[in-house]
Design an enzyme around this catalytic site. Structure first.
Site: not given
Length: 392
Positions: A48, A73, A136-137, A235, A274
């Site tokens: 998504s 979501e 996946v985040a 990072y 972004v």
């Protein structure tokens, strides 16, 4: 509907703007001259948003995939639904128009019940899977077997790190502020690996294998990032980097296990883009704005990079580095580009930020994540926000 929120976080999403964003992404994908001889089956976990969304759109339009996409979501209530909800509705419309048999599930990818129900659907409808894309985040993960909830942190390892961050005032004016981030504890680093490492990805592959759903030649990929030396302390050298290193070691272990079906597991080192997750990492918004300032329109879109990813996944011999990783970030890490970004980083001040970094582009990209500032949308027209999730 007007954008309201604080910083990079907006509280509502504009449905029409989200639909238009998906339409613009679709327009980037070249249509094949003829349909595939066999429609491959793909499972996209994280379909998504971000690269997961772009890979789903590219796969549907260019590679004729069937399959299942999973996202988590929130529906509309007091506020609008989340942007990913509306993007999924729009992507489902593309799938239906193309005649694809592609279902979308609103579920927690980490949960065992999600795995069981998704595999039941895959077994009944397709009988097997050719590709699994893991994108996946998430800020936290509850291990369904131990009940432990892991919380990720965005911190350096070993020592504090001071960097400069890009922020925007209420009137949209770009600001540069110095921030110092304390180092993570061992427990915080381990928890971040628990959320963003390869354990859940591995469990998905194990579940598919146990159900006999891995087709011959099966390929899977999880997305990772290396980034610039300018951002390495927060990072790649930080807690997120430790999780990405675990993801990469998981790929090597999975490839050994997949030999039985002539399969392979990869990590794909994608370039910068972004995302909502990116805006929370100190220093990264400024770096990406400077990168865009150097590259201009040569900055590849998520769709362009996802098309490259599909090309590598479907190739007989994917182009990988010495560590077996698909590299889609060479455009970003080339010596001339990094030298130019580093020079701007050293020179930047609050007075020069808009001249050296493409801050207007970055702010527009952030707002477009929620469906605002999208070209071709009339934001004065009232919109319905309570839209149903696509039927399976």
């Amino acid at each position: 509907m007007k954008p309201t929120g604080r910083g990079y976080l907006l509280l509502d999403a504009h449905p029409v703007g989200c639909f238009r964003s998906v339409e613009l992404m679709r327009a980037e994908v070249p249509v094949p001259e003829k349909p595939p001889a066999r429609r491959p089956t793909a499972l996209v976990i994280g379909s998504s948003s971000g690269y997961g969304l772009a890979s789903t759109i590219a796969g549907l339009v260019r590679y004729g995939i069937d399959g299942v996409g999973i996202g988590l979501e929130r529906p509309a209530g007091h506020r609008s639904a989340t942007a990913g909800w509306y993007r999924t509705v729009a992507t489902d419309a593309i799938a239906r128009e193309l005649g694809a048999d592609f279902s979308f599930r609103n579920a927690d990818a980490f949960a065992d019940t999600t795995k069981t129900e998704t595999l039941d659907l895959l077994a009944e409808r397709f009988g097997g899977v050719d590709y699994l894309i893991y994108s996946v985040a998430a800020p936290r993960r509850t291990d369904p077997r131990s009940g432990t909830t892991y919380q990720s942190v965005l911190k350096p390892l070993g020592a504090p790190h001071t960097t400069r961050n890009l922020e925007f005032a209420d009137d949209g004016a770009a600001q540069v502020r110095e921030v110092t981030v304390a180092p993570a504890t061992e427990a915080e680093a381990a928890a971040t690996v628990g959320v963003m490492g390869g354990e859940d990805w591995s469990r998905w592959i194990t579940a598919l294998a146990e159900r006999g759903l891995l087709r011959s030649g099966f390929r899977t990929v999880a997305l990772t990032y290396i980034g610039s030396p300018l951002t390495s302390a927060i990072y790649r050298g930080g807690t997120i980097g430790a999780a990405k290193a675990h993801l990469e070691s998981t790929a090597r272990a999975l490839t050994e296990r997949l030999a039985a079906v002539d399969g392979r597991a990869f990590t794909s080192v994608n370039g910068a883009l972004v995302t909502q997750a990116l805006t929370a990492i100190p220093g990264i918004p400024l770096y990406v704005s400077l990168l865009r300032g150097v590259l201009g329109d040569r900055f590849p879109s998520p769709v362009a990079q996802s098309l490259d990813l599909w090309h590598q996944l479907t190739a007989r011999r994917p182009d990988v580095d010495d560590s077996g990783r698909i590299r889609l970030d060479r455009w970003e890490l080339s010596e001339p580009v990094q030298a130019a970004v580093a020079e701007r980083w050293r020179s930047i001040t609050p007075e020069t930020v808009t001249a050296l970094a493409d801050t207007a582009w970055f702010r527009a990209q952030c707002r477009a994540l929620y469906g605002f500032d999208v070209p071709g949308v009339d934001y004065t027209v009232p919109v319905a926000t309570d839209l149903p999730w696509p039927e399976s």
